[in-house]
Design a protein around this motif. Structure first.
Motif, PDB file in Angstrom:
ATOM      1  N   CYS A 190       0.851  -1.188   0.000  1.00  0.00           N
ATOM      2  CA  CYS A 190       0.000   0.000   0.000  1.00  0.00           C
ATOM      3  C   CYS A 190       0.894   1.248   0.000  1.00  0.00           C
ATOM      4  O   CYS A 190       1.986   1.235   0.576  1.00  0.00           O
ATOM      5  N   ALA A 191       0.401   2.327  -0.606  1.00  0.00           N
ATOM      6  CA  ALA A 191       1.237   3.523  -0.780  1.00  0.00           C
ATOM      7  C   ALA A 191       1.617   4.192   0.540  1.00  0.00           C
ATOM      8  O   ALA A 191       2.609   4.889   0.618  1.00  0.00           O
ATOM      9  N   TYR A 192       0.826   3.978   1.585  1.00  0.00           N
ATOM     10  CA  TYR A 192       1.074   4.663   2.860  1.00  0.00           C
ATOM     11  C   TYR A 192       1.795   3.762   3.859  1.00  0.00           C
ATOM     12  O   TYR A 192       2.019   4.141   5.004  1.00  0.00           O
ATOM     13  N   CYS A 193       2.174   2.549   3.428  1.00  0.00           N
ATOM     14  CA  CYS A 193       2.658   1.545   4.377  1.00  0.00           C
ATOM     15  C   CYS A 193       3.946   1.976   5.076  1.00  0.00           C
ATOM     16  O   CYS A 193       4.879   2.451   4.448  1.00  0.00           O
ATOM     17  N   SER A 194       3.963   1.793   6.401  1.00  0.00           N
ATOM     18  CA  SER A 194       5.179   2.111   7.149  1.00  0.00           C
ATOM     19  C   SER A 194       5.728   0.856   7.821  1.00  0.00           C
ATOM     20  O   SER A 194       6.572   0.933   8.698  1.00  0.00           O
ATOM     21  N   PHE A 195       5.190  -0.309   7.447  1.00  0.00           N
ATOM     22  CA  PHE A 195       5.659  -1.566   8.043  1.00  0.00           C
ATOM     23  C   PHE A 195       6.722  -2.210   7.157  1.00  0.00           C
ATOM     24  O   PHE A 195       6.841  -1.899   5.983  1.00  0.00           O
ATOM     25  N   MET A 196       7.461  -3.154   7.758  1.00  0.00           N
ATOM     26  CA  MET A 196       8.430  -3.919   6.977  1.00  0.00           C
ATOM     27  C   MET A 196       7.676  -5.070   6.325  1.00  0.00           C
ATOM     28  O   MET A 196       7.579  -6.153   6.867  1.00  0.00           O
TER      29      MET A 196
END
Ligand code: SF4
Length: 493
Positions: A190-196
């Motif tokens: 997803c474009a907003y993803c901040s996870f690894m």
């Protein structure tokens, strides 16, 4: 840019976080003892000089505005040598933050809903006071006086603390623990993803190898917990339902075979992306004893889903939800995000109305946390879209929507870069609330976390906490695990 000069290093991060809360768009530089290195061409709009004379029982500040106008303020605090704990209302730390708050509030005209609280677990404060024996009125008084916390957030914290306290019953005797397993794959990113997390397509032929590494960790750590009580199991990610049914089956089987799950009160598998859910997978999980899953819409607007790169439709969310009900799941969480690009209040209202029709058992409301340098941020700026900012009206609509569905708030946390300086809140129906979420927030028991990027937490007597992480890089994680023992083996020995 905002410059803060201080004469002591202590509370450096608290100062930075609080100033940043008032000026989220500005760079904030904190210099200790004149260690100045202001970048050239900086546009300094405010300079704050702090003299932290807590040895003498006071803190002094001078604000120098862009115009050169100056303003001073001094406040008394308990001398540092006499303050038993930083939680005391007039401890140096709390007075310093109130002094900054007062001046910044005057300068900007902004009231922060959480007052001087900048940490990620504000409910912990209400919980702590509750466990000390304070009644609601005393907690309210303490939070307002000490942290200038708004009535609304104070009451919310107290309500949640009571609920958490009840849900944690039977898990805080020091003998319980929880198990977390990370599956770092998703259908797409997803474009907003901040996870690894990375698209599972990039790991073709490697997923079973990854699972074998997790099995090695399971086998190596299970004997260390044979005299402990496993209270909750959480398989998260990423999107664990990117695994094939046979992979889910073997992972569940390994867990059940290695740990004593007879006392487990909750077994969650996040099934976040609706495009990863199939009836086969749902039935495999149900048969394996999974009690709680998530089906995450994020929004019920197709145009927003496309914009944020979710690669699924609203219809897929609805179909996946009903499929999960058909498979027998009676505890389904749904996640939504406020402040998504292009979304305004009416979109949030629409999403809440549509989700209300599905009647989920839990709803988790997130405020978009996004870095200014991200792909999504640039896209929104380039296209002149509204949104990217959670407003208090959006929070209100979400809260009212959740309460209208019969759901009550039961856990809450804040995170850095969060849109509008708000928080993420979990709502649940009756007792259908996530025990694991509460345990992670309140840090009441050890968490054995396995898989790449996972972080284990060990709680010692006296509530000392130590953490140990696995490598975030999946390849490195697998190589390490194939070459030697799980670091969690030594950590929990
Ligand atoms: S589903 Fe969640 S973890 Fe996966 S890419 Fe999207 S935001 Fe990231």
């Amino acid at each position: 840019m905002i410059i803060v000069n201080t004469d002591k290093e202590k509370y450096f991060y608290d100062i930075h976080s609080l100033v940043k809360s008032f000026y989220p768009e500005e760079d904030v530089l904190v210099f200790v003892k004149g260690s100045r290195e202001i970048p050239e061409d900086s546009d300094v709009i405010l300079t704050i000089d702090l003299l932290l004379k807590w040895d003498e029982g006071h803190i002094d500040a001078e604000f120098i505005k862009e115009s050169g106008e100056k303003e001073s303020l001094s406040m008394n605090c308990i001398k540092e040598s006499e303050a038993d704990s930083a939680d005391m209302t007039d401890s140096p730390k709390n007075v310093l933050k109130r002094l900054l708050y007062q001046m910044l509030n005057k300068e900007t005209g902004k009231d922060l809903p959480w007052g001087t609280l900048t940490g990620i677990r504000p409910v912990k404060i209400a919980m702590h006071r509750l466990l000390l024996g304070d009644d609601d009125e005393a907690i309210r008084d303490y939070m307002k006086k000490t942290y200038i916390c708004s009535d609304e957030k104070t009451d919310l914290s107290i309500e949640i603390a009571h609920r958490e306290n009840r849900l944690l019953e039977g898990t805080t005797d020091g003998n319980g623990y929880s198990l977390y397993v990370n599956i770092p794959f998703c259908p797409t990113r997803c474009a907003y993803c901040s996870f690894m997390s990375s698209p599972i397509g990039l790991w073709k032929g490697q997923v079973d190898r990854y699972l074998d590494c997790v099995k090695k960790e399971i086998d190596e750590t299970a004997p260390l917990f044979k005299d402990k009580r496993l209270d909750s199991v959480y398989i998260g990610g990423g999107t664990p339902t990117t695994l094939e049914p046979y992979q889910l089956e073997k992972l569940i089987g390994w867990i059940k075979g290695a740990y004593d799950i007879s006392k487990v009160r909750e077994f969650t598998i996040e099934s976040g992306r609706p495009d990863s859910i199939t009836m086969d997978k749902l039935l495999t999980m149900k048969k394996g004893g999974v009690t709680r899953i998530s089906v995450n819409p994020q929004t019920m607007r197709d145009k927003t889903l496309e914009l944020i790169g979710r690669h699924h439709s609203v219809k897929q969310t609805i179909d996946a939800f009903y499929m999960a009900r058909e498979a027998g799941f009676e505890h389904i969480n749904m996640d939504i995000i406020l402040g998504l690009p292009g979304e305004e209040l009416e979109d949030v209202q629409y999403t809440m109305d549509e989700i209300g029709k599905l009647k989920p058992d839990e709803l988790t409301v997130h405020s978009l946390a996004i870095k200014r340098a991200s792909r999504l941020y640039d896209y929104v700026a380039d296209h002149g879209l509204a949104g990217m900012d959670t407003t208090s009206s959006m929070m209100k609509v979400a809260e009212e929507g959740a309460r209208n569905m019969g759901l009550s708030p039961y856990y809450l946390y804040r995170q850095k870069n969060i849109s509008g300086n708000y928080e993420n809140t979990g709502y649940g129906l009756g007792d259908k609330m996530c025990l694991y979420n509460i345990i992670t927030m309140e840090e009441t028991q050890s968490i054995l976390a396995l898989g790449s990027g996972s972080v284990s937490k060990r709680i010692f007597e006296g509530h000392r906490i130590e953490r140990k992480g696995n490598p975030k890089d999946v390849k490195l994680y697998m190589e390490n695990m194939e070459a030697g023992p799980s670091p969690m083996k030594e950590f929990f020995s």
